[in-house]
Scaffold this motif. Structure first.
Motif, PDB file in Angstrom:
ATOM      1  N   ARG A  16      50.005  37.399  51.239  1.00  0.00           N
ATOM      2  CA  ARG A  16      50.857  37.943  50.168  1.00  0.00           C
ATOM      3  C   ARG A  16      51.055  36.932  49.042  1.00  0.00           C
ATOM      4  NH1 ARG A  16      56.601  36.693  50.456  1.00  0.00           N
ATOM      5  NH2 ARG A  16      57.008  38.662  49.391  1.00  0.00           N
ATOM      6  N   TRP A  17      50.821  35.652  49.322  1.00  0.00           N
ATOM      7  CA  TRP A  17      50.961  34.631  48.299  1.00  0.00           C
ATOM      8  C   TRP A  17      49.738  34.538  47.398  1.00  0.00           C
ATOM      9  CZ3 TRP A  17      55.151  31.467  47.157  1.00  0.00           C
ATOM     10  CH2 TRP A  17      56.260  31.650  47.980  1.00  0.00           C
ATOM     11  N   GLY A  18      48.672  35.261  47.747  1.00  0.00           N
ATOM     12  CA  GLY A  18      47.470  35.212  46.929  1.00  0.00           C
ATOM     13  C   GLY A  18      47.709  35.672  45.500  1.00  0.00           C
ATOM     14  N   ALA A  19      48.440  36.792  45.348  1.00  0.00           N
ATOM     15  CA  ALA A  19      48.721  37.294  44.005  1.00  0.00           C
ATOM     16  C   ALA A  19      49.553  36.297  43.219  1.00  0.00           C
ATOM     17  CB  ALA A  19      49.439  38.637  44.087  1.00  0.00           C
ATOM     18  N   ALA A  20      50.487  35.613  43.906  1.00  0.00           N
ATOM     19  CA  ALA A  20      51.360  34.672  43.213  1.00  0.00           C
ATOM     20  C   ALA A  20      50.604  33.441  42.734  1.00  0.00           C
ATOM     21  CB  ALA A  20      52.519  34.262  44.122  1.00  0.00           C
ATOM     22  N   VAL A  21      49.737  32.872  43.589  1.00  0.00           N
ATOM     23  CA  VAL A  21      48.994  31.680  43.161  1.00  0.00           C
ATOM     24  C   VAL A  21      47.976  32.043  42.085  1.00  0.00           C
ATOM     25  CG1 VAL A  21      47.128  31.717  44.900  1.00  0.00           C
ATOM     26  CG2 VAL A  21      47.967  29.533  43.985  1.00  0.00           C
ATOM     27  N   ALA A  22      47.367  33.226  42.204  1.00  0.00           N
ATOM     28  CA  ALA A  22      46.422  33.667  41.172  1.00  0.00           C
ATOM     29  C   ALA A  22      47.123  33.839  39.835  1.00  0.00           C
ATOM     30  CB  ALA A  22      45.772  34.983  41.599  1.00  0.00           C
ATOM     31  N   TYR A  23      48.278  34.460  39.870  1.00  0.00           N
ATOM     32  CA  TYR A  23      49.001  34.727  38.624  1.00  0.00           C
ATOM     33  C   TYR A  23      49.528  33.432  38.007  1.00  0.00           C
ATOM     34  CZ  TYR A  23      51.838  37.324  35.284  1.00  0.00           C
ATOM     35  OH  TYR A  23      52.377  37.834  34.125  1.00  0.00           O
ATOM     36  N   THR A  24      49.922  32.482  38.839  1.00  0.00           N
ATOM     37  CA  THR A  24      50.394  31.199  38.321  1.00  0.00           C
ATOM     38  C   THR A  24      49.285  30.467  37.585  1.00  0.00           C
ATOM     39  OG1 THR A  24      51.977  31.032  40.145  1.00  0.00           O
ATOM     40  CG2 THR A  24      51.469  29.010  38.949  1.00  0.00           C
ATOM     41  N   ALA A  25      48.113  30.387  38.197  1.00  0.00           N
ATOM     42  CA  ALA A  25      46.985  29.724  37.537  1.00  0.00           C
ATOM     43  C   ALA A  25      46.591  30.463  36.266  1.00  0.00           C
ATOM     44  CB  ALA A  25      45.797  29.634  38.499  1.00  0.00           C
ATOM     45  N   LEU A  26      46.648  31.788  36.315  1.00  0.00           N
ATOM     46  CA  LEU A  26      46.303  32.591  35.146  1.00  0.00           C
ATOM     47  C   LEU A  26      47.287  32.353  34.005  1.00  0.00           C
ATOM     48  CD1 LEU A  26      44.599  34.779  33.831  1.00  0.00           C
ATOM     49  CD2 LEU A  26      46.000  36.490  34.998  1.00  0.00           C
ATOM     50  N   ARG A  27      48.580  32.375  34.296  1.00  0.00           N
ATOM     51  CA  ARG A  27      49.579  32.122  33.252  1.00  0.00           C
ATOM     52  C   ARG A  27      49.429  30.715  32.678  1.00  0.00           C
ATOM     53  NH1 ARG A  27      52.252  35.891  30.657  1.00  0.00           N
ATOM     54  NH2 ARG A  27      54.027  34.490  30.364  1.00  0.00           N
ATOM     55  N   ASP A  28      49.101  29.774  33.529  1.00  0.00           N
ATOM     56  CA  ASP A  28      48.903  28.396  33.089  1.00  0.00           C
ATOM     57  C   ASP A  28      47.759  28.316  32.082  1.00  0.00           C
ATOM     58  OD1 ASP A  28      49.507  25.680  33.089  1.00  0.00           O
ATOM     59  OD2 ASP A  28      48.290  25.241  34.855  1.00  0.00           O
ATOM     60  N   ALA A  29      46.682  29.040  32.347  1.00  0.00           N
ATOM     61  CA  ALA A  29      45.512  28.995  31.463  1.00  0.00           C
ATOM     62  C   ALA A  29      45.697  29.811  30.195  1.00  0.00           C
ATOM     63  CB  ALA A  29      44.279  29.506  32.213  1.00  0.00           C
ATOM     64  N   MET A  30      46.457  30.901  30.275  1.00  0.00           N
ATOM     65  CA  MET A  30      46.521  31.839  29.161  1.00  0.00           C
ATOM     66  C   MET A  30      47.436  31.387  28.032  1.00  0.00           C
ATOM     67  SD  MET A  30      44.345  34.222  29.666  1.00  0.00           S
ATOM     68  CE  MET A  30      44.868  35.359  28.383  1.00  0.00           C
ATOM     69  N   HIS A  31      48.121  30.236  28.179  1.00  0.00           N
ATOM     70  CA  HIS A  31      48.974  29.801  27.067  1.00  0.00           C
ATOM     71  C   HIS A  31      48.143  29.423  25.853  1.00  0.00           C
ATOM     72  CE1 HIS A  31      48.034  25.756  28.685  1.00  0.00           C
ATOM     73  NE2 HIS A  31      48.255  25.340  27.460  1.00  0.00           N
ATOM     74  N   ASP A  32      46.832  29.153  26.047  1.00  0.00           N
ATOM     75  CA  ASP A  32      45.978  28.877  24.891  1.00  0.00           C
ATOM     76  C   ASP A  32      44.690  29.695  24.934  1.00  0.00           C
ATOM     77  OD1 ASP A  32      44.721  27.604  26.975  1.00  0.00           O
ATOM     78  OD2 ASP A  32      44.584  25.647  25.999  1.00  0.00           O
ATOM     79  N   ALA A  33      44.789  30.931  25.444  1.00  0.00           N
ATOM     80  CA  ALA A  33      43.646  31.842  25.486  1.00  0.00           C
ATOM     81  C   ALA A  33      44.068  33.224  25.007  1.00  0.00           C
ATOM     82  CB  ALA A  33      43.069  31.923  26.893  1.00  0.00           C
ATOM     83  N   ASP A  34      43.109  33.952  24.443  1.00  0.00           N
ATOM     84  CA  ASP A  34      43.372  35.298  23.937  1.00  0.00           C
ATOM     85  C   ASP A  34      42.981  36.382  24.942  1.00  0.00           C
ATOM     86  OD1 ASP A  34      44.090  34.309  21.293  1.00  0.00           O
ATOM     87  OD2 ASP A  34      41.952  33.928  21.024  1.00  0.00           O
ATOM     88  N   ALA A  35      42.085  36.039  25.853  1.00  0.00           N
ATOM     89  CA  ALA A  35      41.590  37.034  26.798  1.00  0.00           C
ATOM     90  C   ALA A  35      41.015  36.326  28.016  1.00  0.00           C
ATOM     91  CB  ALA A  35      40.521  37.920  26.151  1.00  0.00           C
ATOM     92  N   LEU A  36      40.885  37.081  29.082  1.00  0.00           N
ATOM     93  CA  LEU A  36      40.337  36.585  30.344  1.00  0.00           C
ATOM     94  C   LEU A  36      39.025  37.302  30.642  1.00  0.00           C
ATOM     95  CD1 LEU A  36      40.798  35.067  33.169  1.00  0.00           C
ATOM     96  CD2 LEU A  36      41.640  37.301  33.940  1.00  0.00           C
ATOM     97  N   LEU A  37      38.034  36.544  31.086  1.00  0.00           N
ATOM     98  CA  LEU A  37      36.817  37.102  31.656  1.00  0.00           C
ATOM     99  C   LEU A  37      36.728  36.665  33.111  1.00  0.00           C
ATOM    100  CD1 LEU A  37      34.163  36.393  28.851  1.00  0.00           C
ATOM    101  CD2 LEU A  37      35.033  38.642  29.526  1.00  0.00           C
ATOM    102  N   THR A  38      36.125  37.496  33.943  1.00  0.00           N
ATOM    103  CA  THR A  38      35.854  37.112  35.317  1.00  0.00           C
ATOM    104  C   THR A  38      34.754  38.015  35.864  1.00  0.00           C
ATOM    105  OG1 THR A  38      36.882  36.498  37.422  1.00  0.00           O
ATOM    106  CG2 THR A  38      37.534  38.624  36.467  1.00  0.00           C
ATOM    107  N   ALA A  39      34.315  37.718  37.091  1.00  0.00           N
ATOM    108  CA  ALA A  39      33.246  38.498  37.717  1.00  0.00           C
ATOM    109  C   ALA A  39      33.655  38.888  39.121  1.00  0.00           C
ATOM    110  CB  ALA A  39      31.945  37.701  37.752  1.00  0.00           C
TER     111      ALA A  39
END
Length: 209
Positions: A112-135
């Protein structure tokens, strides 16, 4: 239980988490491909890496998101011409981009912590990004682990690419695009108690980092 930024001394534990998710013929729950010790050490110096630390201080999972500079220096970005794009890629590639590299959480009570750690890393990166890409892997098996989260943020499939991974072989991956404004809208108005918990947990982790 807590989320924290990854350290270089976490690399052996990250490799152990990865080994625990080795593909065994079923995509249920997700599986992890790519990266060795050197790759993880490189990510720790140039990407946004967060871990789930259990009560025993052992690493139970991690997430890695590359910011724009690291992504553009990556092998993934170098292969952008191999993507069978479903839209004109130039306007997308002109944006400041983050790339969601990996999410890995041991099977069991920490899932259940997977969504939380993923979202934390994502929020950390998105402070200077306009969009996310992934595969996400589409064939010869379909890895659905990340797909519900991408769809939750309004993500869309924008391309497909052929890849080859050691110890696995050839595969086909879908390329996803998630716009930053869609993520911000969902952050402001999470749906339900579970999403609110993920948001608040990420916010607390980032504020204390």
């Amino acid at each position: 239980m807590r989320l924290r930024r990854a350290r270089l001394d976490d690399v052996p534990a990250m490799l152990e988490v990865k080994r625990s998710l080795r593909f065994t013929g079923s995509a249920e729950g997700g599986f992890l491909l790519g990266s060795d010790a050197a790759g993880y050490r490189a990510h720790l110096t140039d990407s946004h890496c967060w871990v789930i630390e259990g009560p025993d201080t052992c690493v139970q999972g991690f997430a890695i998101v590359q910011g724009d500079r690291a992504f553009r220096a990556s092998e993934v970005f170098a292969r952008r011409g191999d993507v069978r794009w479903q839209l004109d890629p130039e306007p997308v590639l002109a944006l400041r981009l983050a790339w969601f590299e990996q999410l890995a959480v041991r099977r069991g009570p920490y899932r259940r912590w997977g969504a939380a750690v993923a979202y934390t890393a994502l929020r950390d990166a998105m402070h200077d990004a306009d969009a996310l890409l992934t595969a996400t892997v589409q064939s010869p098996v379909t890895n659905l682990a990340a797909v519900p989260y991408l769809e939750r943020f309004g993500g869309t499939r924008v391309g497909r690419i052929d890849e080859v991974y050691p110890d696995f072989g050839p595969l086909v991956s879908d390329i996803w695009l998630v716009r930053g404004d869609a993520m911000e809208a969902r952050h402001a108005r999470p749906h339900g108690a579970a999403e609110t918990w993920v948001r608040d947990t990420a916010d607390r982790a980032l504020s204390s980092a």
